[in-house]
Design a protein around this motif. Structure first.
Motif, mmCIF file in Angstrom:
data_model
loop_
_atom_site.group_PDB
_atom_site.id
_atom_site.type_symbol
_atom_site.label_atom_id
_atom_site.label_comp_id
_atom_site.label_asym_id
_atom_site.label_seq_id
_atom_site.Cartn_x
_atom_site.Cartn_y
_atom_site.Cartn_z
ATOM 1 N N VAL A 1 39.399 32.595 34.579
ATOM 2 C CA VAL A 1 39.062 33.212 35.444
ATOM 3 C C VAL A 1 39.883 33.481 36.556
ATOM 4 O O VAL A 1 40.240 32.341 37.242
ATOM 5 N N SER A 2 40.360 34.780 36.687
ATOM 6 C CA SER A 2 41.519 34.882 37.885
ATOM 7 C C SER A 2 41.059 36.136 38.440
ATOM 8 O O SER A 2 40.926 37.261 38.020
ATOM 9 N N ALA A 3 41.307 36.028 39.775
ATOM 10 C CA ALA A 3 40.976 37.407 40.886
ATOM 11 C C ALA A 3 42.247 38.317 40.397
ATOM 12 O O ALA A 3 41.947 39.538 40.556
ATOM 13 N N ALA A 4 43.203 37.858 39.811
ATOM 14 C CA ALA A 4 44.477 38.653 39.328
ATOM 15 C C ALA A 4 44.025 39.691 38.387
ATOM 16 O O ALA A 4 44.681 40.770 38.154
ATOM 17 N N PHE A 5 42.998 39.650 37.587
ATOM 18 C CA PHE A 5 42.447 40.185 36.564
ATOM 19 C C PHE A 5 41.379 41.304 37.072
ATOM 20 O O PHE A 5 40.978 42.082 36.209
ATOM 21 N N ALA A 6 41.028 41.281 38.373
ATOM 22 C CA ALA A 6 40.116 42.411 38.895
ATOM 23 C C ALA A 6 40.592 43.614 38.631
ATOM 24 O O ALA A 6 41.926 44.302 38.869
ATOM 25 N N GLY A 7 39.956 44.512 37.906
ATOM 26 C CA GLY A 7 40.535 46.144 37.713
ATOM 27 C C GLY A 7 41.082 46.322 36.719
ATOM 28 O O GLY A 7 41.523 47.558 36.344
ATOM 29 N N GLN A 8 41.666 45.058 35.982
ATOM 30 C CA GLN A 8 42.585 45.256 34.716
ATOM 31 C C GLN A 8 41.865 45.336 33.301
ATOM 32 O O GLN A 8 40.742 44.641 33.448
ATOM 33 N N LEU A 9 42.258 46.192 32.581
ATOM 34 C CA LEU A 9 41.688 46.234 31.210
ATOM 35 C C LEU A 9 42.090 45.172 30.360
ATOM 36 O O LEU A 9 43.066 44.385 30.713
ATOM 37 N N PRO A 10 41.117 44.598 29.420
ATOM 38 C CA PRO A 10 41.463 43.449 28.590
ATOM 39 C C PRO A 10 43.000 43.388 28.119
ATOM 40 O O PRO A 10 43.653 42.149 28.111
ATOM 41 N N ILE A 11 43.388 44.341 27.882
ATOM 42 C CA ILE A 11 45.040 44.234 27.230
ATOM 43 C C ILE A 11 45.903 43.915 28.144
ATOM 44 O O ILE A 11 46.815 43.203 28.080
ATOM 45 N N ILE B 1 42.559 34.023 23.756
ATOM 46 C CA ILE B 1 42.395 34.370 24.944
ATOM 47 C C ILE B 1 41.027 34.817 25.510
ATOM 48 O O ILE B 1 40.802 36.057 25.132
ATOM 49 N N ASP B 2 40.256 34.270 26.502
ATOM 50 C CA ASP B 2 39.236 35.052 27.132
ATOM 51 C C ASP B 2 39.586 34.831 28.564
ATOM 52 O O ASP B 2 39.771 33.940 29.174
ATOM 53 N N ALA B 3 39.992 36.303 29.015
ATOM 54 C CA ALA B 3 40.672 36.563 30.395
ATOM 55 C C ALA B 3 39.539 37.425 31.206
ATOM 56 O O ALA B 3 39.462 38.514 30.752
ATOM 57 N N VAL B 4 39.050 36.781 32.255
ATOM 58 C CA VAL B 4 38.089 37.607 32.935
ATOM 59 C C VAL B 4 38.367 37.407 34.418
ATOM 60 O O VAL B 4 38.881 36.604 35.041
ATOM 61 N N ALA B 5 37.762 38.461 35.116
ATOM 62 C CA ALA B 5 37.682 38.478 36.640
ATOM 63 C C ALA B 5 36.554 37.615 37.064
ATOM 64 O O ALA B 5 35.516 37.863 36.524
ATOM 65 N N PRO B 6 36.397 37.116 38.249
ATOM 66 C CA PRO B 6 35.329 36.419 38.716
ATOM 67 C C PRO B 6 34.318 37.453 39.172
ATOM 68 O O PRO B 6 34.806 38.621 39.402
ATOM 69 N N ASP B 7 33.035 37.031 39.137
ATOM 70 C CA ASP B 7 31.949 37.989 39.357
ATOM 71 C C ASP B 7 32.002 38.056 40.917
ATOM 72 O O ASP B 7 32.518 37.314 41.753
ATOM 73 N N PRO C 1 44.319 30.625 38.831
ATOM 74 C CA PRO C 1 42.670 30.582 38.280
ATOM 75 C C PRO C 1 41.561 29.887 39.233
ATOM 76 O O PRO C 1 41.918 28.915 39.753
ATOM 77 N N VAL C 2 40.230 30.541 39.059
ATOM 78 C CA VAL C 2 39.259 29.846 39.794
ATOM 79 C C VAL C 2 38.527 29.004 38.659
ATOM 80 O O VAL C 2 37.909 27.767 39.001
ATOM 81 N N GLU C 3 38.659 29.161 37.321
ATOM 82 C CA GLU C 3 38.347 28.433 36.367
ATOM 83 C C GLU C 3 39.357 28.428 35.312
ATOM 84 O O GLU C 3 40.180 29.565 35.117
ATOM 85 N N LEU C 4 39.877 27.358 34.499
ATOM 86 C CA LEU C 4 40.994 27.450 33.479
ATOM 87 C C LEU C 4 40.497 26.219 32.507
ATOM 88 O O LEU C 4 40.247 25.332 33.046
#
Length: 85
Positions: free
Chosen positions: A45-55, A78-84, A17-20
């Motif tokens: 906040v992780s680039a691994a989440f880019a393009g992924q649905l919340p589930i 859990i709040d899991a988001v991709a970086p802007d 993550p870039v933020e945790l």
């Protein structure tokens, strides 16, 4: 090692993550199951989440915490988001 630190280490390793932020919220649940022990909130906040649905993002977090969900974590928000971009 405290559970919050174990969660932090697992998520750092698996999702880079870039933020945790890992918060022990057991104090909010005094009198609940396990007397409030094992209640955590994760903001990641992780680039691994880019393009992924919340589930899918939540499943990725649960996969990184495999084994801890039945051994120390009673509840996890859990709040899991991709970086802007």
């Amino acid at each position: 090692m405290p559970m919050a630190e174990q969660i932090r280490e697992r998520l750092q390793s698996a999702l880079t993550p870039v933020e945790l932020e890992v918060l022990d919220e057991g104090y909010k649940h005094a009198g609940h199951a396990n007397e409030g022990k094992g209640h955590f909130h994760v903001r990641i906040v992780s680039a691994a989440f880019a393009g992924q649905l919340p589930i899918k993002r939540h499943r990725m977090v649960y996969a990184a915490l495999e084994g801890l969900m039945d051994n120390g974590i009673h509840a996890l928000s859990i709040d899991a988001v991709a970086p802007d971009p």
